[in-house]
Design a protein around this motif. Sequence first.
Motif, PDB file in Angstrom:
ATOM      1  N   LEU A 167     -14.915   4.937  -0.425  1.00  0.00           N
ATOM      2  CA  LEU A 167     -15.443   5.834   0.771  1.00  0.00           C
ATOM      3  C   LEU A 167     -15.089   6.841   0.525  1.00  0.00           C
ATOM      4  CD1 LEU A 167     -17.178   4.829   3.256  1.00  0.00           C
ATOM      5  CD2 LEU A 167     -14.827   5.116   4.873  1.00  0.00           C
ATOM      6  N   PRO A 168     -16.643   7.474   0.690  1.00  0.00           N
ATOM      7  CA  PRO A 168     -16.114   9.782   0.352  1.00  0.00           C
ATOM      8  C   PRO A 168     -15.123  10.127   1.371  1.00  0.00           C
ATOM      9  CG  PRO A 168     -18.187   8.868   0.963  1.00  0.00           C
ATOM     10  CD  PRO A 168     -17.606   7.657   1.144  1.00  0.00           C
ATOM     11  N   SER A 169     -14.740  11.102   0.570  1.00  0.00           N
ATOM     12  CA  SER A 169     -12.860  11.716   1.745  1.00  0.00           C
ATOM     13  C   SER A 169     -13.394  11.964   2.962  1.00  0.00           C
ATOM     14  CB  SER A 169     -12.470  12.511   0.460  1.00  0.00           C
ATOM     15  OG  SER A 169     -13.229  13.403   0.361  1.00  0.00           O
ATOM     16  N   TYR A 170     -14.675  12.515   2.654  1.00  0.00           N
ATOM     17  CA  TYR A 170     -14.490  13.189   4.142  1.00  0.00           C
ATOM     18  C   TYR A 170     -14.944  12.462   5.348  1.00  0.00           C
ATOM     19  CZ  TYR A 170     -19.956  12.448   2.999  1.00  0.00           C
ATOM     20  OH  TYR A 170     -20.967  12.127   2.301  1.00  0.00           O
ATOM     21  N   VAL A 171     -15.187  11.145   4.908  1.00  0.00           N
ATOM     22  CA  VAL A 171     -15.748   9.982   6.102  1.00  0.00           C
ATOM     23  C   VAL A 171     -14.324   9.978   6.572  1.00  0.00           C
ATOM     24  CG1 VAL A 171     -16.317   7.847   6.636  1.00  0.00           C
ATOM     25  CG2 VAL A 171     -17.917   8.928   5.525  1.00  0.00           C
ATOM     26  N   LYS A 172     -13.721  10.626   7.764  1.00  0.00           N
ATOM     27  CA  LYS A 172     -11.971  10.371   8.439  1.00  0.00           C
ATOM     28  C   LYS A 172     -12.252   9.739   9.898  1.00  0.00           C
ATOM     29  CE  LYS A 172      -9.941  13.173   5.766  1.00  0.00           C
ATOM     30  NZ  LYS A 172      -9.730  13.130   4.466  1.00  0.00           N
ATOM     31  N   ASN A 173     -13.884   9.578  10.624  1.00  0.00           N
ATOM     32  CA  ASN A 173     -14.233   8.650  11.704  1.00  0.00           C
ATOM     33  C   ASN A 173     -15.818   7.866  11.766  1.00  0.00           C
ATOM     34  OD1 ASN A 173     -15.888  10.481  12.409  1.00  0.00           O
ATOM     35  ND2 ASN A 173     -14.073  12.029  13.055  1.00  0.00           N
ATOM     36  N   VAL A 174     -15.309   7.672  11.870  1.00  0.00           N
ATOM     37  CA  VAL A 174     -16.411   6.204  12.504  1.00  0.00           C
ATOM     38  C   VAL A 174     -16.899   6.106  14.125  1.00  0.00           C
ATOM     39  CG1 VAL A 174     -15.143   4.106  12.402  1.00  0.00           C
ATOM     40  CG2 VAL A 174     -17.946   4.001  11.741  1.00  0.00           C
ATOM     41  N   TYR A 175     -18.434   5.851  14.515  1.00  0.00           N
ATOM     42  CA  TYR A 175     -18.718   5.002  15.528  1.00  0.00           C
ATOM     43  C   TYR A 175     -19.117   4.207  15.021  1.00  0.00           C
ATOM     44  CZ  TYR A 175     -21.327   5.347  18.983  1.00  0.00           C
ATOM     45  OH  TYR A 175     -22.571   4.438  20.212  1.00  0.00           O
TER      46      TYR A 175
ATOM     47  N   GLY B 262      -6.216   1.565  11.458  1.00  0.00           N
ATOM     48  CA  GLY B 262      -5.687   2.822  11.835  1.00  0.00           C
ATOM     49  C   GLY B 262      -6.385   2.952  11.018  1.00  0.00           C
ATOM     50  N   ARG B 263      -7.169   3.770   9.700  1.00  0.00           N
ATOM     51  CA  ARG B 263      -6.762   4.330   8.241  1.00  0.00           C
ATOM     52  C   ARG B 263      -8.430   5.650   8.625  1.00  0.00           C
ATOM     53  NH1 ARG B 263      -6.755   0.530   3.114  1.00  0.00           N
ATOM     54  NH2 ARG B 263      -6.587  -0.817   4.625  1.00  0.00           N
ATOM     55  N   LEU B 264      -9.129   5.055   9.656  1.00  0.00           N
ATOM     56  CA  LEU B 264     -10.413   5.526  10.225  1.00  0.00           C
ATOM     57  C   LEU B 264     -10.608   5.332  11.872  1.00  0.00           C
ATOM     58  CD1 LEU B 264     -13.344   4.526   8.206  1.00  0.00           C
ATOM     59  CD2 LEU B 264     -12.066   6.099   7.998  1.00  0.00           C
ATOM     60  N   SER B 265     -10.660   6.598  12.791  1.00  0.00           N
ATOM     61  CA  SER B 265     -10.545   7.015  13.737  1.00  0.00           C
ATOM     62  C   SER B 265     -11.647   6.560  14.301  1.00  0.00           C
ATOM     63  CB  SER B 265     -10.627   8.587  14.365  1.00  0.00           C
ATOM     64  OG  SER B 265      -9.082   8.869  13.663  1.00  0.00           O
TER      65      SER B 265
ATOM     66  N   VAL C  98     -15.106  -4.354   8.210  1.00  0.00           N
ATOM     67  CA  VAL C  98     -13.731  -2.466   7.841  1.00  0.00           C
ATOM     68  C   VAL C  98     -13.332  -2.932   6.395  1.00  0.00           C
ATOM     69  CG1 VAL C  98     -11.443  -2.364   8.642  1.00  0.00           C
ATOM     70  CG2 VAL C  98     -13.459  -2.867  10.694  1.00  0.00           C
ATOM     71  N   LYS C  99     -12.682  -4.569   6.176  1.00  0.00           N
ATOM     72  CA  LYS C  99     -12.758  -4.825   4.583  1.00  0.00           C
ATOM     73  C   LYS C  99     -13.848  -3.041   3.622  1.00  0.00           C
ATOM     74  CE  LYS C  99     -12.467  -7.694   2.330  1.00  0.00           C
ATOM     75  NZ  LYS C  99     -11.285  -9.484   2.384  1.00  0.00           N
ATOM     76  N   ARG C 100     -14.856  -4.370   4.208  1.00  0.00           N
ATOM     77  CA  ARG C 100     -16.254  -4.193   3.262  1.00  0.00           C
ATOM     78  C   ARG C 100     -16.273  -1.730   3.379  1.00  0.00           C
ATOM     79  NH1 ARG C 100     -21.905  -5.851   1.703  1.00  0.00           N
ATOM     80  NH2 ARG C 100     -21.969  -4.253  -0.184  1.00  0.00           N
TER      81      ARG C 100
ATOM     82  N   LYS D 143     -17.281  -4.841  20.418  1.00  0.00           N
ATOM     83  CA  LYS D 143     -15.822  -5.294  21.212  1.00  0.00           C
ATOM     84  C   LYS D 143     -14.625  -5.600  19.476  1.00  0.00           C
ATOM     85  CE  LYS D 143     -12.340  -6.297  24.534  1.00  0.00           C
ATOM     86  NZ  LYS D 143     -11.253  -5.781  23.875  1.00  0.00           N
ATOM     87  N   ALA D 144     -15.671  -5.876  19.070  1.00  0.00           N
ATOM     88  CA  ALA D 144     -14.672  -6.990  18.168  1.00  0.00           C
ATOM     89  C   ALA D 144     -14.441  -6.060  16.564  1.00  0.00           C
ATOM     90  CB  ALA D 144     -14.397  -8.379  17.667  1.00  0.00           C
ATOM     91  N   ILE D 145     -15.497  -5.442  16.131  1.00  0.00           N
ATOM     92  CA  ILE D 145     -15.840  -4.120  15.220  1.00  0.00           C
ATOM     93  C   ILE D 145     -15.052  -2.738  15.932  1.00  0.00           C
ATOM     94  CG2 ILE D 145     -16.825  -3.025  13.983  1.00  0.00           C
ATOM     95  CD1 ILE D 145     -19.813  -5.092  14.498  1.00  0.00           C
ATOM     96  N   ILE D 146     -15.024  -3.008  17.232  1.00  0.00           N
ATOM     97  CA  ILE D 146     -13.637  -1.385  17.217  1.00  0.00           C
ATOM     98  C   ILE D 146     -12.380  -2.162  17.134  1.00  0.00           C
ATOM     99  CG2 ILE D 146     -13.449   0.253  18.844  1.00  0.00           C
ATOM    100  CD1 ILE D 146     -16.138  -0.209  20.114  1.00  0.00           C
ATOM    101  N   ASP D 147     -11.934  -3.040  17.543  1.00  0.00           N
ATOM    102  CA  ASP D 147     -10.973  -3.603  17.811  1.00  0.00           C
ATOM    103  C   ASP D 147     -10.435  -3.514  15.935  1.00  0.00           C
ATOM    104  OD1 ASP D 147     -10.538  -3.128  20.313  1.00  0.00           O
ATOM    105  OD2 ASP D 147     -10.590  -5.748  20.608  1.00  0.00           O
ATOM    106  N   GLU D 148     -10.736  -4.068  15.736  1.00  0.00           N
ATOM    107  CA  GLU D 148     -10.348  -3.859  14.249  1.00  0.00           C
ATOM    108  C   GLU D 148     -10.386  -3.091  13.808  1.00  0.00           C
ATOM    109  OE1 GLU D 148      -9.325  -6.474  10.862  1.00  0.00           O
ATOM    110  OE2 GLU D 148      -9.120  -6.818  13.036  1.00  0.00           O
TER     111      GLU D 148
END
Length: 184
Positions: A29-37, A66-69, A164-166, A56-61
């Motif tokens: 993942l590019p280094s500038y990607v720190k958070n996700v929607y 914890g690596r992306l907000s 999340v793994k992908r 909800k399951a995707i958000i919870d995972e």
Amino acid sequence: MKKLFLLLLFTVVVLVACASPYDPAPQLLPSYVKNVYVRPVVNNTNQYGLEDKFTKAIIDEFMRDGRLSVVTTEEEADGVVVCEIKRYVLQPLTYDENMVTEQYKLWVLINVFFIDKHENVTLWAEPNMEGIQIYADSVKGGFGGMTEEEAREYIWEKLARDIVKRTIKGFGSTGGISERKVQD
């Protein structure tokens, strides 16, 4: 003798080539990607309410990893997960002597995309990602059985882990990158 030597050499080369399968380097993942929607999942099936629990399951995972907000609006996100449920199939597999279903196969087919908001490109796309769960009907009293709802929750958790793994560990390892611009 020379032909035998060449044949032996050719055989060794082929065996060595077969022993080392193609292993592409992971794309991180590019280094500038720190958070996700996570956009609300689109449900294109006739089953009501699937999209809420899967979102909800995707958000919870993502939160568990914890690596992306996870952010609450798409405007403040560096990356966006877009998911669509294409198919939901509940298939009876086995029957008892009275033709009452004992075992089912639940099959869910989804499309998933990850959009880089800074570059406005789709970093990876996974069309036709599938989740399958075979289960015994617990209502009938089967040992170790589960309900359709429990099977569905299991599939949501597994697909969420895969997404999340992908996203974090690598994407497009065999050509999943798309240089197409995202439509607004």
